[in-house]
Scaffold this motif. Structure first.
Motif, PDB file in Angstrom:
ATOM      1  N   ALA A 118       7.621  -0.745  -5.607  1.00 16.04           N
ATOM      2  CA  ALA A 118       6.290  -0.787  -6.212  1.00 16.04           C
ATOM      3  C   ALA A 118       5.297  -1.529  -5.327  1.00 16.04           C
ATOM      4  CB  ALA A 118       6.362  -1.450  -7.585  1.00 16.04           C
ATOM      5  N   GLY A 119       5.817  -2.372  -4.409  1.00 12.60           N
ATOM      6  CA  GLY A 119       4.934  -3.101  -3.512  1.00 12.60           C
ATOM      7  C   GLY A 119       4.472  -2.297  -2.313  1.00 12.60           C
ATOM      8  N   PHE A 120       4.991  -1.080  -2.151  1.00 11.90           N
ATOM      9  CA  PHE A 120       4.625  -0.269  -0.988  1.00 11.90           C
ATOM     10  C   PHE A 120       3.365   0.545  -1.277  1.00 11.90           C
ATOM     11  CE2 PHE A 120       8.612  -1.688   0.511  1.00 11.90           C
ATOM     12  CZ  PHE A 120       8.596  -1.520   1.889  1.00 11.90           C
ATOM     13  N   HIS A 121       2.263  -0.168  -1.265  1.00  8.20           N
ATOM     14  CA  HIS A 121       0.945   0.442  -1.449  1.00  8.20           C
ATOM     15  C   HIS A 121      -0.049  -0.373  -0.640  1.00  8.20           C
ATOM     16  CE1 HIS A 121      -0.230  -2.931  -4.013  1.00  8.20           C
ATOM     17  NE2 HIS A 121       0.934  -2.785  -4.637  1.00  8.20           N
ATOM     18  N   PRO A 122      -1.240   0.141  -0.365  1.00  8.24           N
ATOM     19  CA  PRO A 122      -2.213  -0.639   0.407  1.00  8.24           C
ATOM     20  C   PRO A 122      -2.543  -1.958  -0.285  1.00  8.24           C
ATOM     21  CG  PRO A 122      -2.876   1.669   0.313  1.00  8.24           C
ATOM     22  CD  PRO A 122      -1.724   1.510  -0.640  1.00  8.24           C
ATOM     23  N   PHE A 168       3.268   3.066   1.347  1.00  4.12           N
ATOM     24  CA  PHE A 168       2.395   2.491   2.382  1.00  4.12           C
ATOM     25  C   PHE A 168       2.881   1.074   2.656  1.00  4.12           C
ATOM     26  CE2 PHE A 168      -1.036   0.148   4.194  1.00  4.12           C
ATOM     27  CZ  PHE A 168      -1.881   1.039   4.831  1.00  4.12           C
ATOM     28  N   GLY A 169       3.236   0.803   3.905  1.00  3.70           N
ATOM     29  CA  GLY A 169       3.679  -0.540   4.262  1.00  3.70           C
ATOM     30  C   GLY A 169       3.596  -0.745   5.761  1.00  3.70           C
ATOM     31  N   THR A 170       3.743  -1.982   6.177  1.00  3.92           N
ATOM     32  CA  THR A 170       3.767  -2.270   7.605  1.00  3.92           C
ATOM     33  C   THR A 170       5.151  -1.973   8.163  1.00  3.92           C
ATOM     34  OG1 THR A 170       4.434  -4.575   7.274  1.00  3.92           O
ATOM     35  CG2 THR A 170       2.069  -4.107   7.298  1.00  3.92           C
ATOM     36  N   PHE A 171       5.218  -1.873   9.467  1.00  4.57           N
ATOM     37  CA  PHE A 171       6.489  -1.680  10.168  1.00  4.57           C
ATOM     38  C   PHE A 171       7.506  -2.728   9.702  1.00  4.57           C
ATOM     39  CE2 PHE A 171       9.346  -2.653  13.654  1.00  4.57           C
ATOM     40  CZ  PHE A 171       9.649  -1.422  14.222  1.00  4.57           C
ATOM     41  N   VAL A 172       7.074  -3.992   9.641  1.00  4.11           N
ATOM     42  CA  VAL A 172       7.978  -5.079   9.252  1.00  4.11           C
ATOM     43  C   VAL A 172       8.473  -4.894   7.828  1.00  4.11           C
ATOM     44  CG1 VAL A 172       8.126  -7.564   8.832  1.00  4.11           C
ATOM     45  CG2 VAL A 172       6.972  -6.720  10.879  1.00  4.11           C
ATOM     46  N   GLU A 173       7.606  -4.444   6.923  1.00  2.00           N
ATOM     47  CA  GLU A 173       8.025  -4.253   5.531  1.00  2.00           C
ATOM     48  C   GLU A 173       9.110  -3.182   5.416  1.00  2.00           C
ATOM     49  OE1 GLU A 173       4.693  -5.067   2.342  1.00  2.00           O
ATOM     50  OE2 GLU A 173       3.817  -3.974   4.031  1.00  2.00           O
ATOM     51  N   TYR A 174       9.025  -2.148   6.225  1.00  2.00           N
ATOM     52  CA  TYR A 174      10.061  -1.111   6.167  1.00  2.00           C
ATOM     53  C   TYR A 174      11.388  -1.621   6.738  1.00  2.00           C
ATOM     54  CZ  TYR A 174       6.680   2.430   4.746  1.00  2.00           C
ATOM     55  OH  TYR A 174       5.740   3.148   4.040  1.00  2.00           O
ATOM     56  N   THR A 175      11.314  -2.398   7.824  1.00  2.00           N
ATOM     57  CA  THR A 175      12.571  -2.945   8.348  1.00  2.00           C
ATOM     58  C   THR A 175      13.185  -3.920   7.348  1.00  2.00           C
ATOM     59  OG1 THR A 175      11.402  -4.693   9.574  1.00  2.00           O
ATOM     60  CG2 THR A 175      11.893  -2.650  10.755  1.00  2.00           C
ATOM     61  N   ASN A 176      12.347  -4.668   6.644  1.00  2.00           N
ATOM     62  CA  ASN A 176      12.856  -5.573   5.611  1.00  2.00           C
ATOM     63  C   ASN A 176      13.444  -4.796   4.438  1.00  2.00           C
ATOM     64  OD1 ASN A 176      12.130  -7.884   7.017  1.00  2.00           O
ATOM     65  ND2 ASN A 176      10.157  -8.071   5.997  1.00  2.00           N
ATOM     66  N   CYS A 220       3.607   6.073   4.964  1.00  2.00           N
ATOM     67  CA  CYS A 220       2.629   5.529   5.909  1.00  2.00           C
ATOM     68  C   CYS A 220       3.168   4.232   6.501  1.00  2.00           C
ATOM     69  CB  CYS A 220       1.305   5.248   5.205  1.00  2.00           C
ATOM     70  SG  CYS A 220       0.445   6.715   4.596  1.00  2.00           S
ATOM     71  N   ILE A 221       3.177   4.138   7.828  1.00  3.69           N
ATOM     72  CA  ILE A 221       3.691   2.965   8.531  1.00  3.69           C
ATOM     73  C   ILE A 221       2.544   2.342   9.319  1.00  3.69           C
ATOM     74  CG2 ILE A 221       5.411   2.074  10.131  1.00  3.69           C
ATOM     75  CD1 ILE A 221       6.993   4.698   9.618  1.00  3.69           C
ATOM     76  N   ASP A 222       2.063   1.202   8.855  1.00  5.22           N
ATOM     77  CA  ASP A 222       0.952   0.535   9.529  1.00  5.22           C
ATOM     78  C   ASP A 222       1.493  -0.454  10.553  1.00  5.22           C
ATOM     79  OD1 ASP A 222      -1.753   0.138   9.957  1.00  5.22           O
ATOM     80  OD2 ASP A 222      -1.927  -1.457   8.458  1.00  5.22           O
ATOM     81  N   GLU A 223       0.818  -0.534  11.696  1.00  4.35           N
ATOM     82  CA  GLU A 223       1.180  -1.474  12.764  1.00  4.35           C
ATOM     83  C   GLU A 223       2.594  -1.238  13.292  1.00  4.35           C
ATOM     84  OE1 GLU A 223       0.508  -5.254  10.916  1.00  4.35           O
ATOM     85  OE2 GLU A 223      -1.637  -5.207  11.284  1.00  4.35           O
ATOM     86  N   PHE A 224       2.847  -0.021  13.735  1.00  2.00           N
ATOM     87  CA  PHE A 224       4.152   0.302  14.329  1.00  2.00           C
ATOM     88  C   PHE A 224       4.361  -0.588  15.542  1.00  2.00           C
ATOM     89  CE2 PHE A 224       7.532   2.498  16.395  1.00  2.00           C
ATOM     90  CZ  PHE A 224       8.184   3.237  15.410  1.00  2.00           C
ATOM     91  N   GLU A 225       5.447  -1.355  15.542  1.00  2.00           N
ATOM     92  CA  GLU A 225       5.689  -2.342  16.582  1.00  2.00           C
ATOM     93  C   GLU A 225       6.716  -1.848  17.593  1.00  2.00           C
ATOM     94  OE1 GLU A 225       6.628  -6.035  14.715  1.00  2.00           O
ATOM     95  OE2 GLU A 225       4.684  -6.168  13.703  1.00  2.00           O
TER      96      GLU A 225
END
Length: 345
Positions: free
Chosen positions: A21-25, A109-117, A138-143
């Motif tokens: 549920a936290g994976f949103h802008p 929608f989440g950052t790169f780090v959020e998906y790895t977590n 959506c992957i924001d800030e792909f590292e």
């Protein structure tokens, strides 16, 4: 009466449903759209990005074919992914969030780090199974600064693409070094290898609408005054009051995927005796906390060292410098908001 808590005494439990549920802008992009994006006339690539993303959105939710579908089925006429390459502060996150808002169906929608977590919290296989039911990720800030995580995300994207999930990503470029961003797309395509030809790469040019380089950090307050200062400024808000060293140590006991829940009801963070972090593992965890605080726009009132000295010079010049640069920038902005009333942009 103000509500006072100590983050260092919290160990939140989070269900799979709550994690997802936290994976949103974040609230900063909670109501943005392509209509609220203001392309710079001197940078035509910005308006072109809007057109491309709208076209991309029009194919989201169509029948899933995936990689195997390309081999045995009808050839697709549109790409399964789009990647926005560009410098800091040209509106890539605004564009990505606008796509998320416009897209139909279940989406993340989440950052790169959020998906790895997320993978760390659920396992790789369960993450694939869950996200394969989505229409858009959506992957924001792909590292590209952590080889292990990059390989992990490349594999995740490949399996999601095979399942027919549309993927949109943005680059993570060091602020003030826009020239480096021109190589990010090449690096991205090299790292995702098999998927590269399935991504439409678009360069977003422009001038940083926020700032170049790090903003000036406010002078830390006297430790004996910070709680009184915070309560006078913020009244009946919900405060988290912690000793910096205790909070930094406590983060090792809470999985990063739970940091959002850790600060869930916090309106203001009061930090006693900020000090320079010398251990990489502690520093990387604090980067994640900084992102979650920034997402929620939690003002910070602090004593000790300024956030410009949060990480050692070696860290700021090393392999994770983009993470540390972003964390210092965001924490400084939150400290300026907390101590000077300046909105954190």
């Amino acid at each position: 009466m103000a509500t006072i808590a100590h983050l260092s005494q919290r160990t939140p439990t989070v269900s799979i449903e709550e994690l997802l549920a936290g994976f949103h802008p974040s609230y900063r992009f909670g109501e943005v759209s392509f209509e609220t994006y203001r392309p710079d006339p001197s940078a035509p690539s910005q308006a072109e990005a809007v057109t491309k993303l709208k076209h991309f959105a029009s194919h989201i939710g169509a029948a899933k074919g995936g990689f195997l579908g390309k081999l045995f089925g009808k050839k697709k006429t549109h790409k399964s992914g789009i990647y926005l390459d560009g410098g800091f502060g040209v509106g890539k996150t605004h564009l990505l969030a606008s796509l998320w808002h416009l897209a139909p169906g279940r989406k993340a929608f989440g950052t790169f780090v959020e998906y790895t977590n997320l993978v760390g919290a659920l396992s790789f296989r369960q993450t694939v199974e869950v996200l394969s039911t989505y229409s858009l990720v959506c992957i924001d800030e792909f590292e590209l600064d952590d080889p292990g995580d990059t390989v992990l995300m490349s594999r995740l994207m490949r399996e999601l693409s095979d399942a027919g999930v549309k993927i949109a990503a943005t680059s993570n470029t060091l602020p003030g070094a826009l020239g480096e961003g021109r190589f990010a797309a090449v690096d991205f395509q090299r790292e995702i290898k098999v998927l590269a030809e399935q991504f439409d790469v678009h360069r977003v040019d422009g001038v940083d609408f926020r700032h170049r380089g790090l903003p000036d950090a406010p002078d830390p307050l006297e430790d004996s005054t910070i709680e009184v200062f915070a309560k006078e400024r913020y009244g009946d808000k919900a405060f988290a009051i912690d000793e910096f060293s205790e909070l930094a140590e406590h983060l090792s006991k809470v999985h990063p995927s739970r940091y959002r829940a850790l600060i869930g009801d916090t309106d203001v963070l009061v930090l006693h005796n900020v000090e320079t972090i010398t251990e990489q593992s502690v520093a990387l965890r604090f980067v994640v906390l900084a992102d979650r605080l920034y997402d929620k726009d939690v003002p910070i009132v602090a004593s000790g060292k300024p956030f410009s000295e949060l990480f050692t010079p070696e860290m700021m010049a090393g392999g994770y410098q983009k993470k540390y640069f972003r964390a210092v920038s965001r924490l400084t902005a939150l400290a300026r908001e907390g101590q000077a009333g300046e909105p954190a942009l």
